[in-house]
Scaffold this active site. Structure first.
Site, short mmCIF file in Angstrom:
data_model
loop_
_atom_site.label_atom_id
_atom_site.label_comp_id
_atom_site.label_asym_id
_atom_site.label_seq_id
_atom_site.Cartn_x
_atom_site.Cartn_y
_atom_site.Cartn_z
N GLY A 136 18.55 92.30 -13.53
CA GLY A 136 18.42 92.73 -12.15
C GLY A 136 19.71 92.51 -11.38
CB CYS A 137 20.92 93.99 -8.22
SG CYS A 137 19.40 93.86 -7.25
CE1 TYR A 138 19.87 90.07 -3.44
CE2 TYR A 138 17.72 90.88 -4.14
CZ TYR A 138 18.69 90.75 -3.16
OH TYR A 138 18.48 91.27 -1.90
#
Length: 334
Positions: free
Chosen positions: A153-155
């Site tokens: 995921g991005c985070y």
């Protein structure tokens, strides 16, 4: 040449994938697809994303028959909802495709997490066990052998790239959990219209406090507990993470700098700041994660930035694909 298709090509991440794959010298972009129920089915990709007119003018084909869609295809990218990837990834895998899944469906090995954080029961635990987590800078050897790569995921990408060198070298006092405050642009909420990403409603606000699905992903792959609070910002794209840590006694800024440089010396998509900390504007539209830090006594603040659609999604997926098939790691990205 490897024949490839993208499922979920109508969204922001899917569009970035299509652009990267179109200009990749070793990839033949055969099809762009959307779900059979999508309102974008049968539309032209470049009508939805006019910046690609005359560049990528393929139709968005509805995915109605996976067996036929997989014929002659070597590589599949899934930019689809978690439940959709959960259902269709095994079918493409059974057809002999190598799959790069940008959803959360195969990122966490603990199947119980999916019911709690994603709202569905995971029915393909055999693929959970086989999936390789695609944090490219840290999993390259495993990615080279993978049939299913779960793109982070991005985070979690920016958080782990900031914290892993410190944890791997035992520089942190983990009795004090690292505190991750991260702000993402509204593109992280997707392209579909909603009140959340309406122009007049967007402000700066935290969301998913203690309940965000990226929390268990970060913790599982770091091997330590963290406090993670995501925020939605009033800008289009990018993530800035500010991470507060407690250092072990005697750890110096020079040690931290050396640990980062050793970890990322041969990693072209991580850029380290020797002075100051990164700003969001330096990574938007680019495939990099930028990292800087400041030390005061036994307190450390690390700042990491990335484009959530690129290093946090599409660019990392292509980076993993390059590693998997032995291409230059930055091929088509720079």
């Amino acid at each position: 040449m490897l024949n490839t298709l993208v499922v979920g090509a109508s969204g922001y991440t899917g569009a970035e994938l299509a652009a990267y794959l179109h200009r990749h010298p070793h990839m033949n972009l055969i099809r762009l697809m959307v779900s059979a129920q999508s309102v974008d089915a049968d539309k032209c990709f470049s009508d939805l994303h006019p910046q690609y007119k005359g560049i990528v003018d393929l139709p968005l084909q509805p995915l109605t028959d996976i067996i036929n869609a997989a014929k002659g295809i070597d590589v599949v990218f899934l930019a689809t909802a978690h439940e959709v990837s959960h259902d269709i990834a095994p079918l493409f895998l059974a057809a002999g495709c190598t799959v790069f899944d940008l959803s959360g469906a195969y990122r966490v090995q603990n199947a119980q997490i999916y019911q709690q954080y994603y709202g569905f029961k995971h029915k393909h635990t055999e693929w959970l066990a086989q999936a390789v987590y695609g944090l490219a800078e840290w999993q390259a050897e495993n990615i080279k052998q993978a049939q299913l790569v779960a793109v982070p995921g991005c985070y979690p990408t920016v958080s782990q790239l900031c914290l892993k060198p410190l944890l791997e070298n035992s520089l942190l006092d983990i009795s004090y959990w690292p505190v991750i405050n991260a702000t993402s642009g509204v593109s992280g909420a997707g392209r579909k219209a909603s009140m959340t990403n309406s122009f007049c409603e967007i402000s700066l606000q935290p969301y998913g406090i203690f309940t965000h699905r990226h929390q268990p992903e970060i913790e599982e792959h770091l091997g330590t507990r963290v406090v993670f609070t995501p925020h939605l910002g009033n800008f289009a794209r990018g993530i800035l993470a500010t991470i507060t840590c407690k250092l072990k006694p005697g750890v110096t800024a020079e040690q931290i700098d050396e640990v980062y440089r050793q970890a990322y010396k041969d990693k072209p998509l991580v850029r380290l700041y020797s002075k100051g900390v990164p700003a969001l504007k330096s990574v938007v539209g680019l495939p990099f994660c930028d990292i800087g830090f400041v030390v005061q006594g036994d307190h450390l603040i690390v700042v990491g930035t990335e484009d959530n659609l690129l290093k946090g999604a599409a660019a990392q997926a292509v980076q993993c694909m390059n590693i998997r098939f032995g291409f230059e790691e930055t091929q088509a990205l720079l």
